[in-house]
Design an enzyme around this catalytic site. Structure first.
Site, short mmCIF file in Angstrom:
data_model
loop_
_atom_site.label_atom_id
_atom_site.label_comp_id
_atom_site.label_asym_id
_atom_site.label_seq_id
_atom_site.Cartn_x
_atom_site.Cartn_y
_atom_site.Cartn_z
N LYS A 283 1.29 -1.32 -0.09
CA LYS A 283 0.28 -0.17 0.01
C LYS A 283 1.42 1.31 0.12
CE LYS A 283 -3.94 1.57 2.38
NZ LYS A 283 -4.86 1.21 2.93
N GLU A 376 -19.65 -4.78 9.65
CA GLU A 376 -20.67 -3.93 10.78
C GLU A 376 -22.05 -5.48 11.92
OE1 GLU A 376 -18.95 -1.73 7.70
OE2 GLU A 376 -20.13 -3.42 8.17
N ARG A 404 -25.82 -1.79 7.17
CA ARG A 404 -25.50 -3.08 6.75
C ARG A 404 -26.03 -4.27 7.74
NH1 ARG A 404 -19.91 -3.07 3.23
NH2 ARG A 404 -20.16 -4.69 3.27
#
Length: 641
Positions: A283, A376, A404
């Site tokens: 990353k 979630e 969600r």
């Protein structure tokens, strides 16, 4: 002219050599550093997917073949290669390129995204539609990060694809793992063994021959066969989990090596079965502060702020004057104090510790901090379990992401009236991240649930009071919403007060018109009142504080004493706060004229919050105009356009 400047569509990559493709990937990376460093946007993940995007588009025939980018924050290289290079400087700007993939923007964006873990499920459906003959056949690849793989919906799709045998390729972009080059040749060999049917039979033949060895050795192998084979497989196969679910596994390969990626993808396409390619990327690849800064550097450069990079290095930070604190910061600090006050209080995040302010709790009291990953549903279930066990859980989740976990809110929290506190950052229009991240629906989707209390602060001081109130309310769940960005700038209370549940507050006395704001709507109400006063109309302004239960007595009083009642909320009108006010007064036998101000019945685009508020009419100026018009034209009731 660079090679990248010659790429106007994916097919322009098809005639390039692998050395040229690698050069295109590097030119992509340099363009991203230069452009995103100036305008801001998702940064680190995109630097890590340059070779992936080039390898995929060099082999596939997009859009006939489908490339599905999970979340879409890693898809800037894809956008550049699919005809949007010259518009990259508009990304996330009002009227510019969407921050994530968007099907209305390009035929190469196969799915809309913004929330994590969905690409594999989309891919299974798309490929099965092809197999049914409902769409032209083509290859399907889902690119998903290791973070998104923590979402349960991704595993549901993996389970289904393995059962159906769906010929789908998942490219697992793992930027949390380093590469071990000394096992590269062995890895390539094992990949061939797993994928080539001829070698599957050869392996079966070896296993059979082992059982025929003389001197009793073969018999021992036969007795130990299942255990031995599974042990050898587990020892040599890092993808055992996938293989047990009937997926072929390739990996780990270097995600920054175009040749390796193309070789693995070609083998996966030929397999005609579910295949996962596990590649390791960095990353922030190519940008030293992110690449060499460890976890802290990768997190810091997940996104770049505007003008944060100059000449491909971090730009010197400019001194800023005193400014109000961010709501996120105020919440995080208040939660730490609540944890100090009550040993039962704990904080929960779903992979958004900094975004929700819980990084402050993580640092101050790590034993009171929990991160469940991009999950979630589990965050709310975990909170429910903690509440049953006597803890006081605070789940800090963006308004848009709490959607969600709706079934867990309904079935596991509200039905049992558990004392779970849900703190929703990013309520209202969040700006550059657009419709996938706007917190527009939580008032409406929570207000209909029994046993829940809904509250929203008008400023940072009220946020501190409300967090204390929520934690002292032990007879049911509480949902607390607050916006993104800078707070109002009022002093914070030294000692938070406990508010009476379901009570509002009059902030300004006037006549003829009463304006009732909820949350950020209070500031707009006060601003509109100031403008109206300049024109000679002095209006009453009240802060509802609670959307459920409402202060029915205060609302009835305001309706009886004024000709027009105005409600202001930064949420959709259908089923929202204004609807609740109208229902309450109607059931009480009152029929006042009501003007509801809120968000329209459509998905609002991306852009700076001020521009978006102006577009939907959520500004003091526009609200004052509408109130003035309603006063001058007293016919019937009014609703937001």
């Amino acid at each position: 002219m660079t090679l990248l400047e010659r790429i106007d569509r994916p097919q322009d990559l098809h005639g390039l050599s692998e050395d040229e493709l690698a050069q295109v990937a590097q030119e992509l990376r340099e363009l991203l550093i230069d452009t995103v460093g100036e305008i801001g946007g998702h940064f680190g993940a995109n630097l890590g997917t340059c070779e992936i995007a080039v390898a995929l588009h060099s082999l596939l025939e997009s859009p006939k073949d489908k490339i599905l980018w999970d979340v879409g924050h890693q898809a800037y290289p894809h956008k550049i290669l699919t005809g949007r290079r010259d518009r990259l400087g508009t990304i996330r700007k009002y009227g510019g390129l969407a921050p994530f993939c968007a099907i209305h923007e390009s035929e190469h964006d196969i799915m809309g995204a913004g929330h994590a873990s969905t690409s594999i499920g989309y891919g299974v459906g798309i490929k099965e539609a092809m197999r049914r003959g409902d769409a032209p056949d083509g290859r399907v690849v889902a690119v998903i990060g290791d973070g998104a793989m923590t979402g349960g919906v991704a595993f549901e799709a993996i389970h289904q694809a393995g059962g159906l045998g769906t010929p789908l390729v998942v490219l697992l972009n793992d930027n949390g793992m380093s590469i071990a080059p000394n096992v590269g040749a062995l890895s390539r060999y094992l990949n061939r063994v797993r994928l080539e049917p001829g070698l599957w039979k050869a392996r079966e033949g070896v296993e059979e021959k082992l059982t025929r060895l003389p001197a009793g050795i073969g018999a021992r192998f036969e007795r130990l066969g299942p255990q031995l084979k599974e042990s050898i497989k587990a020892f040599t196969s890092p993808g055992l989990l996938w293989e047990e679910l009937d997926w072929a596994y390739l990996g780990v390969i270097d995600g920054h090596d175009v040749r390796e990626l193309r070789r693995a993808l070609s083998a996966a396409f030929e397999a005609e079965r579910p295949v996962v390619i596990h590649c390791a990327t960095v990353k922030g690849k190519g940008f030293a502060p992110a690449e060499e800064g460890g976890l802290e550097g990768m997190e810091k450069w997940h996104a770049a702020k505007p003008n944060s990079i100059a000449k491909r290095v971090p730009a010197p930070s400019k001194p800023v004057g005193a400014a109000p604190p961010q709501y996120t910061q105020v919440f995080g600090e208040a939660l730490v104090r609540e944890c100090e006050r009550d040993k039962r209080v704990v904080g929960i995040t779903a992979a958004m510790n900094t975004g929700t302010g819980l990084h402050l709790l993580q640092k101050a009291m790590p034993d009171r901090y929990f991160d469940v990953g991009i999950a979630e549903q589990q965050a709310i279930l975990f909170a429910a379990g903690l509440a049953l066990g006597g803890s006081r859980p605070v789940a800090a989740i963006y308004s848009t992401f709490l959607q969600r976990a709706y079934d867990q809110i309904v079935h596991d929290v509200c039905l049992q009236s558990l004392p779970v506190v849900m703190c929703m950052d990013r309520a209202g229009l969040v700006g550059d991240d657009g419709p996938t991240h706007h917190g527009a629906f939580d008032i409406a989707y929570l207000r209909c649930l029994p046993n829940i209390t809904l509250m929203a602060p008008r400023d940072e001081a009220m946020l501190v009071h409300m967090l204390r109130t929520a934690l002292l309310h032990e007879s049911g769940p509480v949902a607390l919403r607050y916006p993104r960005g800078a707070a109002v700038g009022v002093p914070l209370p030294a000692v938070p007060e406990r508010l009476a549940i379901g009570t509002g507050e009059i902030l300004r006395e006037g006549e003829r018109v009463a304006v009732v704001g909820y949350g950020s709507g209070v500031g707009q109400a006060l601003g509109a009142a100031e403008l109206l006063a300049e024109g000679g109309l002095d209006v009453t302004v009240a802060d509802a504080r609670f959307a459920k239960p409402l202060d029915a007595g205060l609302l009835a009083q305001l309706a009886a004493e004024h000709d027009l009642l105005v409600t202001i909320e930064e949420g959709v009108l259908a089923g929202g706060f204004g609807s609740a006010v109208w229902e309450s007064l109607s059931e009480g036998g009152l029929a006042p004229r009501i003007l509801r101000v809120g968000l329209p019945d459509r998905y609002v685009t991306h852009g700076a919050p001020g521009l978006l508020h102006a577009e939907v009419g959520f500004t003091p100026e526009r609200i004052a105009e509408r109130i003035q018009s309603a006063v001058l034209d007293p016919r019937g009731s009014y609703a937001s356009a």
